[in-house]
Enzyme design. Structure first.
Site, PDB file in Angstrom:
ATOM      1  N   TYR A 141       0.821  -1.214   0.000  1.00 32.42           N
ATOM      2  CA  TYR A 141       0.000   0.000   0.000  1.00 32.42           C
ATOM      3  C   TYR A 141       0.858   1.268   0.000  1.00 32.42           C
ATOM      4  O   TYR A 141       0.370   2.347  -0.323  1.00 32.42           O
ATOM      5  CB  TYR A 141      -0.943   0.036   1.213  1.00 32.42           C
ATOM      6  CG  TYR A 141      -2.076  -0.973   1.164  1.00 32.42           C
ATOM      7  CD1 TYR A 141      -2.242  -1.827   0.078  1.00 32.42           C
ATOM      8  CD2 TYR A 141      -2.977  -1.079   2.203  1.00 32.42           C
ATOM      9  CE1 TYR A 141      -3.265  -2.753   0.041  1.00 32.42           C
ATOM     10  CE2 TYR A 141      -4.015  -2.008   2.179  1.00 32.42           C
ATOM     11  CZ  TYR A 141      -4.153  -2.839   1.094  1.00 32.42           C
ATOM     12  OH  TYR A 141      -5.169  -3.758   1.063  1.00 32.42           O
ATOM     13  N   LYS A 192       3.056 -15.326   1.987  1.00 26.41           N
ATOM     14  CA  LYS A 192       2.937 -16.032   0.704  1.00 26.41           C
ATOM     15  C   LYS A 192       4.367 -16.305   0.247  1.00 26.41           C
ATOM     16  O   LYS A 192       4.811 -15.894  -0.828  1.00 26.41           O
ATOM     17  CB  LYS A 192       2.157 -15.154  -0.294  1.00 26.41           C
ATOM     18  CG  LYS A 192       1.759 -15.836  -1.574  1.00 26.41           C
ATOM     19  CD  LYS A 192       0.645 -16.850  -1.427  1.00 26.41           C
ATOM     20  CE  LYS A 192       0.388 -17.551  -2.743  1.00 26.41           C
ATOM     21  NZ  LYS A 192      -0.472 -18.735  -2.613  1.00 26.41           N
ATOM     22  N   ASP A 224      -3.558 -17.841   1.338  1.00 29.27           N
ATOM     23  CA  ASP A 224      -4.745 -18.469   0.743  1.00 29.27           C
ATOM     24  C   ASP A 224      -5.313 -19.528   1.682  1.00 29.27           C
ATOM     25  O   ASP A 224      -6.524 -19.631   1.888  1.00 29.27           O
ATOM     26  CB  ASP A 224      -4.437 -19.040  -0.656  1.00 29.27           C
ATOM     27  CG  ASP A 224      -3.089 -19.741  -0.737  1.00 29.27           C
ATOM     28  OD1 ASP A 224      -2.287 -19.617   0.212  1.00 29.27           O
ATOM     29  OD2 ASP A 224      -2.836 -20.422  -1.740  1.00 29.27           O
ATOM     30  N   ASP A 248      -5.463  -6.591   5.776  1.00 28.22           N
ATOM     31  CA  ASP A 248      -6.665  -5.852   5.386  1.00 28.22           C
ATOM     32  C   ASP A 248      -7.771  -6.845   5.026  1.00 28.22           C
ATOM     33  O   ASP A 248      -8.918  -6.755   5.496  1.00 28.22           O
ATOM     34  CB  ASP A 248      -6.289  -4.973   4.176  1.00 28.22           C
ATOM     35  CG  ASP A 248      -7.351  -3.962   3.829  1.00 28.22           C
ATOM     36  OD1 ASP A 248      -8.353  -3.876   4.543  1.00 28.22           O
ATOM     37  OD2 ASP A 248      -7.183  -3.258   2.812  1.00 28.22           O
ATOM     38  N   ASP A 252     -11.156  -8.360   7.556  1.00 26.47           N
ATOM     39  CA  ASP A 252     -12.562  -8.203   7.167  1.00 26.47           C
ATOM     40  C   ASP A 252     -13.266  -9.554   7.150  1.00 26.47           C
ATOM     41  O   ASP A 252     -14.437  -9.663   7.519  1.00 26.47           O
ATOM     42  CB  ASP A 252     -12.676  -7.551   5.783  1.00 26.47           C
ATOM     43  CG  ASP A 252     -12.769  -6.035   5.887  1.00 26.47           C
ATOM     44  OD1 ASP A 252     -12.485  -5.497   6.977  1.00 26.47           O
ATOM     45  OD2 ASP A 252     -13.125  -5.386   4.887  1.00 26.47           O
TER      46      ASP A 252
END
Ligand code: NAD
Length: 360
Positions: A141, A192, A224, A248, A252
């Protein structure tokens, strides 16, 4: 000397939920004889309207001088046409950067009274209590270079840079290891590393640090798989630590396990323990101004503020107990409504929590 809170309600439902939270703060301040001074400022769309920018230098200075910031939410359709750099959400990113808020703590706790509100079966989620520690000021980001460029063949190409330095990984992992020590003693680092070098370094650094925390059981998981495990068997997790983008998304996902995004608080901390506290949800333009928003996540954010930045654990506990109490009474805002429970407005929920606090 009094402690200082800067209050930034923002846009949409932000002012409604922060208003109720100030009632709660008033009540605990009286009940626990707290010496807290509250000042007010503008952020997001409200600041764009009044000051031309999503976060003025003056507001940032006020935030830097405060012990903690209580934040509502920013954004909405009025500003969606603006370029990214001028949008309300930029104000929040600037606050995070300006305050050095590198650690985002997001608890996902399922109140037993709301087990039916979860999208998963009660037997899978009952008793859920996860803490997600997300790195907040680095990663993709913020990485440079970034942008959209025109290639020689005329094709446009969007690009971002995913980058983490070793010291950035160490400081967020330290927060997570220490949080795990205070909770169930288990930490899962999500990456990852089978595809991205930056997260291969992440895994190496976190693994190196584990010897400093012999009382914490460290595991690793690819992002994942972590997404899958969160919906398959979420109670396997105690503390999860991960980078900005993965955090992020996963936080959620964890939020939904608890039934409503309106129930979840968050803390963003810097190295000196100052912090910004906000509900995890956005400005909910679809219900703004209708007295329908659930203010409980913001009340619980205030509890985190009192605990982490002001050192007022007893007042924080009292708010959390009062929230449990109103849920026991069957009071629900529409987002968590279920059969047999009374629906209350945003202000009604605020009044109920204030009464529960006064009754103690
Ligand atoms: P959102 O979280 O605002 O809303 C998603 C859904 O959840 C909506 O149906 C909304 O009504 C509901 N909801 C959210 N909070 C609620 C609450 N307290 N009580 C009851 N229901 C609630 O997410 P979105 O719709 O994707 O975004 C709306 C705006 O908020 C956008 O402009 C976005 O950029 C912004 N946003 C801001 C923040 C922030 O300020 N930290 C975070 C996320 C999104």
């Amino acid at each position: 000397m009094s402690q200082q809170i800067l209050c930034l309600p923002g846009d949409g439902i932000g002012p409604e939920i922060v208003n109720e939270t100030l009632k709660v703060l008033d009540t605990v301040s009286q009940g626990f004889s707290l010496d807290i001074k509250v000042s007010h400022g503008l952020v997001g769309g409200a600041a764009i309207k009044a000051e031309g920018v999503p976060l003025s230098d003056n507001t940032l200075k006020q935030a830097q001088a405060a012990d903690a910031v209580l934040f509502g939410a920013v954004g909405g359709p009025d500003w969606d046409h603006l370029p990214m750099e001028q949008r309300p959400e930029k104000g929040l990113l600037q606050l995070r950067e300006g305050l050095g808020l590198f650690a985002n703590l997001r608890p996902a706790i399922l109140y037993p009274q709301l087990a039916e509100a979860s999208s998963l079966k009660p037997e899978i989620v009952a008793g859920l209590d996860i803490l997600i520690v997300r790195e907040l000021t680095g990663g993709i980001y913020f990485g440079q270079p970034r942008g959209i460029r025109q290639l020689n063949d005329g094709e446009r190409q969007g690009f971002n840079t995913y980058v983490y330095g070793e010291s950035e990984i160490r400081r967020i992992a330290k927060v997570a290891f220490e949080a795990a020590q205070k909770r169930g003693g288990r930490l899962c680092s999500v990456d990852k590393s089978n595809v991205l070098e930056v997260t291969a370094l992440w895994r190496e650094v976190v693994t190196d640090m584990a010897s400093e925390y012999p009382d914490v059981e460290l595991s690793h998981m690819y992002v994942d798989n972590a997404a899958m495990q969160l919906v398959r068997d979420p109670r396997q997790f105690d503390v999860i630590v991960t980078g900005n983008m993965f955090g992020d998304i996963l936080s959620d996902c964890a939020a939904m396990l608890t039934g409503s995004i309106g129930m979840l608080p968050s803390a963003s901390l810097n190295e000196s323990g100052k912090g910004l506290y906000e509900p995890v949800h956005g400005s909910a333009p679809d219900i703004a101004g209708r007295n329908r928003a659930n203010p409980l996540a913001t009340f619980l954010s205030l509890a985190m503020l009192l605990r982490y930045s002001l050192g007022e654990a007893a007042a924080a506990d009292a708010i959390e107990v009062a929230v449990g109490h109103v849920l026991d009474q069957g009071l629900r805002t529409p987002d968590i409504a279920s059969d047999g429970c009374g629906t209350v407005t945003t202000a009604g929920m605020g009044d109920a929590v204030v009464s529960a606090l006064k009754a103690k």
